[in-house]
Scaffold this active site. Structure first.
Site, PDB file in Angstrom:
ATOM      1  N   TYR A 153       0.827  -1.205   0.000  1.00 41.00           N
ATOM      2  CA  TYR A 153       0.000   0.000   0.000  1.00 41.00           C
ATOM      3  C   TYR A 153       0.866   1.262   0.000  1.00 41.00           C
ATOM      4  O   TYR A 153       1.718   1.436   0.881  1.00 41.00           O
ATOM      5  CB  TYR A 153      -0.898  -0.041   1.239  1.00 41.00           C
ATOM      6  CG  TYR A 153      -1.616   1.232   1.598  1.00 41.00           C
ATOM      7  CD1 TYR A 153      -2.427   1.902   0.682  1.00 41.00           C
ATOM      8  CD2 TYR A 153      -1.508   1.760   2.890  1.00 41.00           C
ATOM      9  CE1 TYR A 153      -3.089   3.058   1.029  1.00 41.00           C
ATOM     10  CE2 TYR A 153      -2.179   2.919   3.243  1.00 41.00           C
ATOM     11  CZ  TYR A 153      -2.959   3.566   2.314  1.00 41.00           C
ATOM     12  OH  TYR A 153      -3.624   4.714   2.667  1.00 41.00           O
ATOM     13  N   ASP A 238      -0.997  -5.566   9.804  1.00 41.38           N
ATOM     14  CA  ASP A 238      -2.124  -4.716   9.404  1.00 41.38           C
ATOM     15  C   ASP A 238      -3.263  -5.631   8.977  1.00 41.38           C
ATOM     16  O   ASP A 238      -3.197  -6.271   7.929  1.00 41.38           O
ATOM     17  CB  ASP A 238      -1.694  -3.801   8.260  1.00 41.38           C
ATOM     18  CG  ASP A 238      -2.773  -2.832   7.827  1.00 41.38           C
ATOM     19  OD1 ASP A 238      -3.945  -3.260   7.743  1.00 41.38           O
ATOM     20  OD2 ASP A 238      -2.466  -1.667   7.554  1.00 41.38           O
ATOM     21  N   ILE A 240      -6.624  -4.648   8.661  1.00 37.70           N
ATOM     22  CA  ILE A 240      -7.796  -3.776   8.532  1.00 37.70           C
ATOM     23  C   ILE A 240      -8.843  -4.296   7.547  1.00 37.70           C
ATOM     24  O   ILE A 240      -9.960  -3.785   7.518  1.00 37.70           O
ATOM     25  CB  ILE A 240      -7.399  -2.324   8.154  1.00 37.70           C
ATOM     26  CG1 ILE A 240      -6.815  -2.265   6.744  1.00 37.70           C
ATOM     27  CG2 ILE A 240      -6.413  -1.757   9.166  1.00 37.70           C
ATOM     28  CD1 ILE A 240      -6.559  -0.846   6.268  1.00 37.70           C
ATOM     29  N   LYS A 277     -12.480  -0.092   6.662  1.00 36.35           N
ATOM     30  CA  LYS A 277     -12.709  -1.002   5.541  1.00 36.35           C
ATOM     31  C   LYS A 277     -13.805  -2.019   5.847  1.00 36.35           C
ATOM     32  O   LYS A 277     -14.715  -2.213   5.042  1.00 36.35           O
ATOM     33  CB  LYS A 277     -11.402  -1.723   5.186  1.00 36.35           C
ATOM     34  CG  LYS A 277     -10.205  -0.803   5.027  1.00 36.35           C
ATOM     35  CD  LYS A 277     -10.418   0.287   3.989  1.00 36.35           C
ATOM     36  CE  LYS A 277      -9.180   1.158   3.834  1.00 36.35           C
ATOM     37  NZ  LYS A 277      -9.366   2.239   2.858  1.00 36.35           N
TER      38      LYS A 277
END
Length: 487
Positions: A153, A238, A240, A277
């Site tokens: 990302y 991460d 999410i 998200k």
């Protein structure tokens, strides 16, 4: 609001004026192109369609229905106004107890109820952006680095690096193995960093992956845990997109795998989560750090005072996530809708010969346009991207902005639009690919024609040579013992 002048730059800090935010990339340029000419079904039907924003808008109706049916959850309604003062006055930056409890329970649910999470380890932050930066401040000094598997990302360059001075060191993953994170790739990256005197303080993984839309399997997660334990470095997970996995294989949290690995040092394990998200609420700025390290929890909680979640938001979220019926219904319907939208897009592309990486999570897919490149270079990838955004009017994100090691891949977001906009976007890209295919076909035929001509001329030259007076000469190369021996 343009570039900072040289004179003004001298008056400001180095952090304020450096380019660490990462805005100078195609990823953010695509957003700007959309903002300058945003698509609208009736008001601007020829505008740019935003497919570079990983936003989940497929279940807003469920959230809106809950809000309407639960007016007491908000202090800004007549039903909830009696609690206005209690919520409006100062609150401890630990967060409302009911908020931390509800978030911990929600995190358990989206992890299949296979883990138990302690509300006392919940540290809130202003979105995942703030959570990542806080962890970077806690775990590393300026100049230290985190390993990050590619592609990753683009916002990580901003979140972890800009104000902390921390570096990101790529772990190169390749399409030949579906960009899988391997032990060999981790070791290779670590050794390269050591050779350049870069101190590695941690490994950052994104599971499910942004931009790949894939989940890490159990054995890969175990290999990752073994790796960070051997090197005695931190692991930042991460997670999410945990609730966006819409088919098998299911999402597996590091919190679950950690319990299965004997001798794992849990002080090295930290999870970043948010509601941006999974629930589609990025505007609420609810970010979470869940660390198994007591010292990190205490320090991060102090740092969280720079980016707290408003108590009004905490109260509303606590009430919503405490509603088990709503949560279970939301997770189930979100999974179905994501699967349907993902299937519609990828099948539509497959019909015109465009393949995508096999994926089952996230709000995007990884599209393979390598065969449309003139040459396999990142320059040609950007040339193709400029055509897609300026002529096709679709903001998809090129792989180079995700630090992909191979040109020709693009991330396509599919959950941030309504059904009709989705159909327009699909029509545009299908039309573009069909036109590109025709161009490739014409080029291929020309190439075949040239090749046939060259072959024909070669045979003519050979015929001429075979009939020449030199053919039977003792000096002819065909009379060479070396040639005769090969025949």
């Amino acid at each position: 609001m343009g570039l900072i002048s040289v004179s003004n730059k001298k008056l400001l800090s180095k952090i304020a004026t450096n380019d660490g935010h990462g805005e100078n990339s195609a990823y953010f340029d695509g957003w700007k192109a959309y903002e300058n000419d945003p698509f609208h079904l009736t008001q601007n039907p020829n505008g740019v369609i935003q497919m570079g924003l990983a936003e989940n808008q497929l279940c807003f109706d469920l959230i809106q229905e809950w809000v309407v049916n639960n007016p007491k959850a908000s202090i800004c309604t007549s039903e909830g106004a009696q609690h206005f003062k209690d919520i409006a006055i100062f609150q401890d930056y630990h967060g409302l107890p009911e908020f931390r409890k509800a978030v911990a329970r929600f995190m358990e649910k989206v992890r299949g109820d296979r883990v138990t999470l302690d509300p006392e380890r919940i540290v809130m932050s202003g979105g995942a952006t703030g959570a990542h930066e806080t962890l970077a401040f806690c775990l590393a000094d300026p100049g230290d680095a985190f390993l990050v598997p590619t592609p990753y990302y683009p916002g990580f360059d901003r979140d972890l690096r800009w104000r902390t001075g921390v570096q990101l060191f790529p772990v190169v993953c390749e399409s030949s193995s579906n960009f899988k994170v391997t032990k060999e790739a981790l070791e290779d990256a670590y050794e390269k960093a050591q050779a350049t005197n870069i101190r590695i303080k941690g490994l950052l993984i994104n599971n499910p992956s942004n931009p790949l839309g894939t989940v890490l399997d159990r054995e890969t997660l175990k290999d990752i845990l073994r790796f960070i334990n051997e090197k005695n470095i931190h692991l930042v997970c991460d997670e999410i997109y945990a609730a966006t996995a819409f088919s098998q294989p299911s999402f597996i949290s590091i919190a679950e795998v950690k319990e299965e690995l004997v001798g794992c040092n849990e002080n090295l394990v930290h999870i970043v989560y948010s509601l941006s998200k999974d629930l589609g609420l990025p505007g609420f700025r609810v970010g979470i750090i869940y660390s198994y390290n007591d010292v990190v929890v205490n320090i991060a909680r102090k740092m969280s005072s720079f980016g707290l979640v408003s108590t009004q938001t905490q109260r509303l979220i606590a009430s919503m996530l405490s509603d088990d019926i709503f949560v279970e219904n939301f997770i189930a319907k979100s999974s179905v809708r994501l699967s349907q939208r993902h299937g519609s897009f990828t099948k539509g592309l497959a019909q015109v010969g465009i393949s995508t990486l096999n994926s089952n999570a996230g709000l995007f897919f990884w599209m393979d346009l390598r065969r449309l490149l003139k040459e396999p270079t990142f320059e040609d990838e950007l040339d193709l991207w400029h055509i897609i955004i300026n002529e096709v009017k679709l903001n998809v994100s090129p792989g180079c902005s995700f630090h992909c090691s191979e040109p020709g891949w693009f991330r396509v977001c599919f959950a941030n639009m309504d059904d009709e906009t989705m159909r327009v976007a699909l029509r545009r890209i299908r039309h573009f690919v069909l036109q590109a295919n025709k161009g490739l076909e014409v080029a291929f035929k020309k190439q075949c024609w040239r090749s046939k001509l060259e072959i024909s001329l070669s045979f003519r030259r050979l015929d001429d040579f075979m009939n020449s007076p030199f053919m039977n000469s003792p000096h002819s190369p065909m009379s060479s013992p070396m040639v005769q021996a090969r025949n």
